[in-house]
Design an enzyme around this catalytic site. Structure first.
Site, PDB file in Angstrom:
ATOM      1  CG  HIS A 118      -3.042 -40.621  14.933  1.00  0.00           C
ATOM      2  ND1 HIS A 118      -3.805 -41.334  15.838  1.00  0.00           N
ATOM      3  CD2 HIS A 118      -3.635 -39.408  14.833  1.00  0.00           C
ATOM      4  CE1 HIS A 118      -4.808 -40.573  16.250  1.00  0.00           C
ATOM      5  NE2 HIS A 118      -4.723 -39.394  15.656  1.00  0.00           N
ATOM      6  CG  ASP A 148      -2.674 -44.028  17.564  1.00  0.00           C
ATOM      7  OD1 ASP A 148      -1.649 -43.506  17.086  1.00  0.00           O
ATOM      8  OD2 ASP A 148      -3.789 -43.472  17.542  1.00  0.00           O
ATOM      9  N   GLY A 223      -8.295 -33.015  16.417  1.00  0.00           N
ATOM     10  CA  GLY A 223      -7.593 -32.214  17.422  1.00  0.00           C
ATOM     11  C   GLY A 223      -7.713 -32.784  18.815  1.00  0.00           C
ATOM     12  CG  ASN A 224     -11.268 -33.871  21.109  1.00  0.00           C
ATOM     13  OD1 ASN A 224     -12.195 -33.421  20.431  1.00  0.00           O
ATOM     14  ND2 ASN A 224     -11.071 -33.514  22.370  1.00  0.00           N
ATOM     15  CB  SER A 225      -5.931 -37.645  18.340  1.00  0.00           C
ATOM     16  OG  SER A 225      -6.771 -38.556  17.709  1.00  0.00           O
ATOM     17  N   GLY A 276       0.691 -65.400  15.446  1.00  0.00           N
ATOM     18  CA  GLY A 276       0.873 -65.805  14.061  1.00  0.00           C
ATOM     19  C   GLY A 276      -0.299 -66.600  13.524  1.00  0.00           C
ATOM     20  CB  VAL A 277      -3.395 -67.651  14.438  1.00  0.00           C
ATOM     21  CG1 VAL A 277      -2.490 -68.786  14.886  1.00  0.00           C
ATOM     22  CG2 VAL A 277      -3.789 -66.785  15.631  1.00  0.00           C
TER      23      VAL A 277
END
Length: 387
Positions: A118, A148, A223-225, A276-277
Site C-alpha cells: 500500500h 501487503d 509513515g511507519n508502514s 473457496g469457503v
C-alpha cells in the site's frame, strides 16, 4: 471540488481503515510541491500535529519503562537502533497527487528493499533515502496485495545498508521489540514496546485476510508502514503494516515475508493457497446448533460453487435460532485438523494455509460431519486476482 482535491480526499480516506486502525504508510508529505514537481522534500519539524500522537511518548521515543542497559551502562535500544538504522530507508512516492506520500522500507538483499504494497500503490516515481545516502531512484520489482508486501530495486545502496535478517518463526508474546521508521516524515524515528500478540489476521481485498500478523504496543504512525519491527537481537520479526487505538500496531510476520518476497523477486507476484469457503470459528451458538464441542474447530458456512472445496467439503444446509440469535448455520462441516495439524480457530487455519501449503497441494482435511469424523482430500487452488 476539483479533481486534485477529490483525489487527495480519496487517498486520505483509504488510509483510515484497517481493523479500525490507520494504515501506517498513508502519510502525505508535510511539505508538498506542485503536482508535476517530483523532487523529494523534507518535512518541516515545526508543522503542527506532526509531533507525539498522544500522552504515551509518541512515535519518536521509547517509553522509559522499557529502558534496558548493557554491562557498560549503554541502552540496549540504542545499541539495536545503531546497528539496524543504516538499513532502514525513508520512502517518498509520487502518484500524480498534489503531494507525495511517505513510508518506510528496509534492505532485504543486495539491491532490494522490502516495504508495504500500500506504500507504493499507484506509484509513478519512487525515491528513497538512507541515513548514509542522498535520495535514490527506486523501481517496483513486485507486489502482493494479499500480504501487503512489495519489493523495490535500488541500483546503488550505501555500503552501510546491509540486509536485515528475518526470523524463521514468530517471537513469543512479551518479547521486546523496536519499530524503526519515518512517522509523519521524521526519518529514523524509533519506538519501543513488546509483542502483544501473534497469529492475528488483517483485512485484505475481496474479503480475504492477511494471516499470521504480529501485534505490538510499540507506537506506530502514518509513515511507519513498511518499516521493520525488530527484536533486541537485531532480527526482523515483522513488517509494520498499520496502527491505531491505544498502542495497537500490526506487522506482516517475518515467516510470511520469507515466503512471499522470494517469489516477488523471481516472478513479480505470489500465489496464495485458496480453499473457496467462508469460515467461522466455532462459537457457543454454532456448537449448540450443530451439537459439537465449542472448543473444537472451524465451521464451514459456505462452499463457493466451482471452487476447490466444491464437492469435497460441506457448507451450511440450514439455519436455526440459538439464545435468541437467528441465522445460526447448521449442517456445515467442522474442520478439526489439516494434514495432522490441529485447527482450533480461523486464524490457525489461515496461518497453516499461508505458511505450510502452496496452490496445487493436496492435503488431508479432518472434519466433523453429521456427527461423524471423517477425512477428505482437498486440492488447493489459488486466490482470485484482487478486484
Amino acid at each position: 471540488m476539483d479533481d486534485s482535491d477529490s483525489s487527495r480526499r480519496r487517498f486520505l480516506a483509504a488510509c483510515g481503515t484497517a481493523l479500525s486502525a490507520g494504515v501506517a504508510g498513508c502519510s502525505d508529505s508535510i511539505l508538498g510541491g506542485e503536482a508535476e514537481d517530483t523532487t523529494p522534500v523534507d518535512p518541516d519539524p515545526s508543522t503542527p500535529g506532526s509531533g507525539p500522537a498522544d500522552g504515551n511518548g509518541g512515535a519518536d521515543g521509547a517509553a522509559g519503562d522499557f529502558e534496558q542497559f548493557d554491562a557498560d551502562g549503554e541502552s540496549t535500544y540504542a545499541e539495536v537502533y545503531r546497528s539496524t538504522v543504516p538499513s532502514v530507508a525513508q520512502i517518498q512516492v509520487y502518484t500524480g497527487a498534489p503531494s507525495p506520500s511517505q513510508g518506510t522500507g528496509f534492505v532485504y538483499s543486495d539491491g532490494h528493499v522490502v516495504t508495504n504494497q500500500h506504500v507504493v500503490e499507484g506509484a509513478e516515481t519512487i525515491y528513497l533515502r538512507f541515513s548514509d545516502s542522498g535520495w535514490l531512484d527506486a523501481t517496483v520489482e513486485g507486489t502482493d496485495v494479499y500480504s501487503d508486501l512489495a519489493v523495490l530495486s535500488v541500483e546503488e545502496l550505501p555500503e552501510s545498508a546491509e540486509p536485515l535478517a528475518l526470523r524463521e518463526s514468530d517471537p513469543d508474546v512479551g518479547t521486546e521489540v523496536i519499530a524503526i521508521g519515518n512517522p509523519f516524515g521524521y526519518s529514523g524515528s524509533v519506538s519501543a514496546g513488546i509483542v502483544s500478540g501473534v497469529n492475528r489476521t488483517l483485512p485484505a481485498p475481496n474479503n480475504f485476510s492477511i494471516p499470521d500478523a504480529i501485534q505490538t504496543d510499540a507506537p506506530v504512525n502514518p509513515g511507519n508502514s513498511g518499516g521493520p519491527l525488530v527484536t533486541l537481537d537485531g532480527v526482523v520479526a515483522g513488517v509494520i503494516n498499520s496502527g491505531g487505538g491505544d498502542n495497537i500496531g500490526f506487522g506482516i510476520s517475518a515467516p510470511l515475508t520469507r515466503r512471499v518476497v522470494p517469489a516477488l523477486l523471481e516472478d513479480g507476484e505470489y500465489e496464495h493457497s485458496y480453499m473457496g469457503v467462508r469460515l467461522q470459528t466455532v462459537d457457543p451458538l454454532h456448537a449448540e446448533a450443530n451439537d459439537v464441542d465449542e472448543r473444537v474447530g472451524v465451521y464451514i458456512d459456505l462452499v463457493r460453487d466451482g471452487g476447490p472445496s466444491d464437492g469435497v467439503l460441506q457448507g451450511s444446509t440450514g439455519e436455526t435460532t440459538v439464545a435468541g440469535q437467528p441465522g445460526v448455520g447448521t449442517g456445515g462441516d467442522v474442520v478439526v485438523s489439516m494434514d495432522g495439524t490441529a485447527i482450533p480457530t480461523r486464524e490457525t487455519l489461515a496461518s497453516f494455509l499461508a505458511l505450510e501449503t502452496s496452490p496445487g497441494d493436496t492435503i488431508d482435511v479432518t472434519v466433523l460431519r453429521d456427527g461423524d469424523e471423517r477425512t477428505v482430500e482437498l486440492t488447493l487452488g489459488s486466490r482470485p486476482d484482487p478486484t
